[in-house]
Scaffold this motif. Structure first.
Motif, PDB file in Angstrom:
ATOM      1  N   ASP A 124       0.851  -1.186   0.000  1.00 22.03           N
ATOM      2  CA  ASP A 124       0.000   0.000   0.000  1.00 22.03           C
ATOM      3  C   ASP A 124       0.887   1.238   0.000  1.00 22.03           C
ATOM      4  O   ASP A 124       1.450   1.606   1.018  1.00 22.03           O
ATOM      5  N   PHE A 125       0.995   1.886  -1.167  1.00 20.40           N
ATOM      6  CA  PHE A 125       1.806   3.096  -1.283  1.00 20.40           C
ATOM      7  C   PHE A 125       1.005   4.357  -0.942  1.00 20.40           C
ATOM      8  O   PHE A 125       1.584   5.414  -0.740  1.00 20.40           O
ATOM      9  N   ASN A 126      -0.327   4.263  -0.950  1.00 21.41           N
ATOM     10  CA  ASN A 126      -1.197   5.418  -0.695  1.00 21.41           C
ATOM     11  C   ASN A 126      -0.921   6.580  -1.650  1.00 21.41           C
ATOM     12  O   ASN A 126      -1.101   7.754  -1.303  1.00 21.41           O
ATOM     13  N   THR A 127      -0.495   6.274  -2.854  1.00 19.06           N
ATOM     14  CA  THR A 127      -0.132   7.301  -3.823  1.00 19.06           C
ATOM     15  C   THR A 127      -1.346   7.863  -4.552  1.00 19.06           C
ATOM     16  O   THR A 127      -2.280   7.136  -4.891  1.00 19.06           O
ATOM     17  N   GLY A 128      -1.289   9.160  -4.835  1.00 18.24           N
ATOM     18  CA  GLY A 128      -2.359   9.802  -5.584  1.00 18.24           C
ATOM     19  C   GLY A 128      -2.201   9.680  -7.081  1.00 18.24           C
ATOM     20  O   GLY A 128      -3.151   9.856  -7.839  1.00 18.24           O
ATOM     21  N   SER A 129      -0.969   9.374  -7.521  1.00 16.89           N
ATOM     22  CA  SER A 129      -0.710   9.202  -8.948  1.00 16.89           C
ATOM     23  C   SER A 129       0.472   8.257  -9.118  1.00 16.89           C
ATOM     24  O   SER A 129       1.242   8.026  -8.173  1.00 16.89           O
ATOM     25  N   ARG A 130       0.655   7.740 -10.316  1.00 21.59           N
ATOM     26  CA  ARG A 130       1.773   6.837 -10.573  1.00 21.59           C
ATOM     27  C   ARG A 130       3.067   7.588 -10.888  1.00 21.59           C
ATOM     28  O   ARG A 130       4.101   6.965 -11.149  1.00 21.59           O
ATOM     29  N   THR A 131       3.015   8.915 -10.867  1.00 22.13           N
ATOM     30  CA  THR A 131       4.224   9.715 -11.069  1.00 22.13           C
ATOM     31  C   THR A 131       4.651  10.421  -9.791  1.00 22.13           C
ATOM     32  O   THR A 131       5.523  11.293  -9.835  1.00 22.13           O
ATOM     33  N   GLU A 132       4.061  10.053  -8.667  1.00 17.74           N
ATOM     34  CA  GLU A 132       4.412  10.690  -7.402  1.00 17.74           C
ATOM     35  C   GLU A 132       5.893  10.478  -7.095  1.00 17.74           C
ATOM     36  O   GLU A 132       6.516   9.506  -7.538  1.00 17.74           O
ATOM     37  N   ALA A 133       6.474  11.378  -6.305  1.00 13.80           N
ATOM     38  CA  ALA A 133       7.916  11.375  -6.059  1.00 13.80           C
ATOM     39  C   ALA A 133       8.415  10.049  -5.496  1.00 13.80           C
ATOM     40  O   ALA A 133       9.507   9.584  -5.857  1.00 13.80           O
ATOM     41  N   CYS A 134       7.642   9.403  -4.605  1.00 10.96           N
ATOM     42  CA  CYS A 134       8.132   8.162  -4.002  1.00 10.96           C
ATOM     43  C   CYS A 134       8.340   7.082  -5.051  1.00 10.96           C
ATOM     44  O   CYS A 134       9.275   6.271  -4.941  1.00 10.96           O
ATOM     45  N   ALA A 135       7.489   7.051  -6.077  1.00 10.67           N
ATOM     46  CA  ALA A 135       7.657   6.065  -7.146  1.00 10.67           C
ATOM     47  C   ALA A 135       8.940   6.329  -7.917  1.00 10.67           C
ATOM     48  O   ALA A 135       9.675   5.397  -8.275  1.00 10.67           O
ATOM     49  N   GLN A 136       9.221   7.597  -8.170  1.00  9.77           N
ATOM     50  CA  GLN A 136      10.453   7.940  -8.873  1.00  9.77           C
ATOM     51  C   GLN A 136      11.677   7.595  -8.026  1.00  9.77           C
ATOM     52  O   GLN A 136      12.697   7.112  -8.549  1.00  9.77           O
ATOM     53  N   THR A 137      11.595   7.807  -6.716  1.00 11.10           N
ATOM     54  CA  THR A 137      12.702   7.466  -5.824  1.00 11.10           C
ATOM     55  C   THR A 137      12.936   5.965  -5.807  1.00 11.10           C
ATOM     56  O   THR A 137      14.078   5.495  -5.911  1.00 11.10           O
ATOM     57  N   LEU A 138      11.871   5.190  -5.699  1.00 15.81           N
ATOM     58  CA  LEU A 138      11.999   3.733  -5.707  1.00 15.81           C
ATOM     59  C   LEU A 138      12.536   3.227  -7.046  1.00 15.81           C
ATOM     60  O   LEU A 138      13.094   2.125  -7.122  1.00 15.81           O
ATOM     61  N   GLY A 139      12.411   4.055  -8.089  1.00 12.51           N
ATOM     62  CA  GLY A 139      12.955   3.695  -9.386  1.00 12.51           C
ATOM     63  C   GLY A 139      14.464   3.519  -9.380  1.00 12.51           C
ATOM     64  O   GLY A 139      15.030   3.003 -10.343  1.00 12.51           O
ATOM     65  N   GLY A 140      15.109   3.915  -8.297  1.00 13.93           N
ATOM     66  CA  GLY A 140      16.541   3.677  -8.184  1.00 13.93           C
ATOM     67  C   GLY A 140      16.894   2.217  -7.958  1.00 13.93           C
ATOM     68  O   GLY A 140      18.041   1.813  -8.189  1.00 13.93           O
ATOM     69  N   VAL A 141      15.907   1.408  -7.502  1.00 12.92           N
ATOM     70  CA  VAL A 141      16.194  -0.001  -7.215  1.00 12.92           C
ATOM     71  C   VAL A 141      15.231  -0.967  -7.896  1.00 12.92           C
ATOM     72  O   VAL A 141      15.491  -2.170  -7.963  1.00 12.92           O
ATOM     73  N   VAL A 142      14.086  -0.461  -8.376  1.00  9.59           N
ATOM     74  CA  VAL A 142      13.109  -1.291  -9.082  1.00  9.59           C
ATOM     75  C   VAL A 142      12.598  -0.535 -10.300  1.00  9.59           C
ATOM     76  O   VAL A 142      12.782   0.677 -10.417  1.00  9.59           O
ATOM     77  N   LYS A 143      11.941  -1.255 -11.187  1.00  9.36           N
ATOM     78  CA  LYS A 143      11.366  -0.636 -12.380  1.00  9.36           C
ATOM     79  C   LYS A 143       9.989  -0.088 -12.017  1.00  9.36           C
ATOM     80  O   LYS A 143       8.998  -0.813 -11.975  1.00  9.36           O
ATOM     81  N   SER A 144       9.929   1.214 -11.727  1.00  8.03           N
ATOM     82  CA  SER A 144       8.684   1.807 -11.243  1.00  8.03           C
ATOM     83  C   SER A 144       7.853   2.470 -12.334  1.00  8.03           C
ATOM     84  O   SER A 144       6.712   2.885 -12.075  1.00  8.03           O
ATOM     85  N   SER A 145       8.370   2.544 -13.540  1.00 11.26           N
ATOM     86  CA  SER A 145       7.636   3.208 -14.620  1.00 11.26           C
ATOM     87  C   SER A 145       7.010   2.214 -15.586  1.00 11.26           C
ATOM     88  O   SER A 145       6.624   2.578 -16.695  1.00 11.26           O
ATOM     89  N   VAL A 146       6.907   0.955 -15.166  1.00 13.72           N
ATOM     90  CA  VAL A 146       6.303  -0.068 -16.030  1.00 13.72           C
ATOM     91  C   VAL A 146       4.805   0.174 -16.151  1.00 13.72           C
ATOM     92  O   VAL A 146       4.193   0.822 -15.299  1.00 13.72           O
ATOM     93  N   PRO A 147       4.158  -0.331 -17.227  1.00 14.35           N
ATOM     94  CA  PRO A 147       2.711  -0.182 -17.354  1.00 14.35           C
ATOM     95  C   PRO A 147       1.993  -0.771 -16.152  1.00 14.35           C
ATOM     96  O   PRO A 147       2.362  -1.815 -15.618  1.00 14.35           O
ATOM     97  N   ALA A 148       0.940  -0.103 -15.722  1.00 12.60           N
ATOM     98  CA  ALA A 148       0.220  -0.519 -14.519  1.00 12.60           C
ATOM     99  C   ALA A 148      -0.664  -1.724 -14.780  1.00 12.60           C
ATOM    100  O   ALA A 148      -1.287  -1.834 -15.842  1.00 12.60           O
ATOM    101  N   PRO A 149      -0.750  -2.646 -13.799  1.00 14.56           N
ATOM    102  CA  PRO A 149      -1.777  -3.677 -13.885  1.00 14.56           C
ATOM    103  C   PRO A 149      -3.171  -3.037 -13.927  1.00 14.56           C
ATOM    104  O   PRO A 149      -3.377  -1.931 -13.407  1.00 14.56           O
ATOM    105  N   THR A 150      -4.120  -3.732 -14.535  1.00 10.29           N
ATOM    106  CA  THR A 150      -5.491  -3.221 -14.653  1.00 10.29           C
ATOM    107  C   THR A 150      -6.477  -4.357 -14.453  1.00 10.29           C
ATOM    108  O   THR A 150      -6.113  -5.539 -14.490  1.00 10.29           O
ATOM    109  N   ASP A 151      -7.755  -4.003 -14.282  1.00 12.09           N
ATOM    110  CA  ASP A 151      -8.789  -5.035 -14.224  1.00 12.09           C
ATOM    111  C   ASP A 151      -9.232  -5.396 -15.642  1.00 12.09           C
ATOM    112  O   ASP A 151      -8.629  -4.948 -16.634  1.00 12.09           O
ATOM    113  N   GLN A 152     -10.283  -6.196 -15.767  1.00  8.62           N
ATOM    114  CA  GLN A 152     -10.712  -6.647 -17.096  1.00  8.62           C
ATOM    115  C   GLN A 152     -11.235  -5.509 -17.973  1.00  8.62           C
ATOM    116  O   GLN A 152     -11.311  -5.646 -19.190  1.00  8.62           O
TER     117      GLN A 152
END
Length: 249
Positions: free
Chosen positions: A141-169
């Protein structure tokens, strides 16, 4: 979790995990019955898991990892912004020569700056403690308001955080209760991310993973014993997020 105790006691979350048949689970609010070893072992058994790692006793809403494969070691790293949970990690013994390190996290709702500070601390722990040639997955649970929030970019230093998002059907990527925000993430490092495969459940194939909502998923016979209202249960604030990686021994 669901109900009034931030726990898995009511059963909806357990049914969802059972229906999705994961090999590993990054779980938040890991409370079940009395939280004794016997009770947590019972929950792991219900989910078909061989091992679990849970945040230290005394945490109100601990994070955790459950795995079908043995957990060789695990523990907590301190979240600098909150005291009722930690960054909980596990070293999982996958078949073959390369192991998996899994990290379960639950970032604050307060603001984006606090979440970025948490992400910065986690990146430092990862760089200090996890072998660079291992597989790494982190999520929760990241509690993020968007997929470009700063924490996602920071985590991009160790994981691939800009990959396409999972979605429902219906290709909705929202994971909170109202399905309007990207609260929940599963992210992998380059080595593991390169092994992603489409997630297939019944006739459904999702190239980038699935956001599971029992209220909209069809047919539910694919994911028995899930019931239609499980994702809308009282205080069920998050949807399940599932990604698939094919790791060969």
């Amino acid at each position: 979790s669901s109900g009034n105790r931030q726990s898995y006691d009511p059963g909806e979350g357990i049914r969802i995990i059972q229906g999705l048949h994961p090999d590993a689970v990054l779980i938040q609010e890991f409370n079940y019955k009395t939280n004794s070893s016997a009770d947590l072992g019972e929950m792991a058994c219900q989910l078909g898991m061989a091992a679990y790692q849970r945040g230290a006793s005394g945490q109100q809403i601990p994070n955790g990892i459950l795995s079908k494969y043995p957990i060789l070691e695990g523990g907590d790293w301190v979240d600098p912004k909150v005291g009722n949970r930690a960054f909980t990690w596990a070293h999982i013994d996958l078949p073959g020569s390369k192991d998996l390190y899994a990290i379960s996290l639950h970032l604050l709702t307060s603001n984006a700056s606090d979440r970025d500070a948490e992400a910065s601390a986690l990146v430092a722990f990862i760089r200090q403690n996890i072998p660079s040639d291992a597989y790494l997955v982190l999520g929760g649970d990241f509690n993020t308001g968007s997929r470009t929030e700063a924490c996602a970019q920071t985590l991009g230093g160790v994981v691939k955080s800009s990959v396409p998002a999972p979605t429902d059907q219906s290709n909705n990527p929202g994971t909170n209760a109202s399905r309007s925000k990207p609260y929940d993430w599963v992210l992998a490092n380059t080595a593991l991310n390169s092994l992603e495969q489409p997630l297939v459940i019944g006739a459904t194939s999702k190239a980038n993973g699935l956001v599971f909502d029992s209220r909209v998923y069809t047919p539910l016979t694919d994911v028995a014993p899930v019931q239609a209202g499980d994702s809308g249960a009282s205080n069920m604030q998050h949807m399940g997020v599932v990604r698939q990686f094919h790791v060969t021994p």
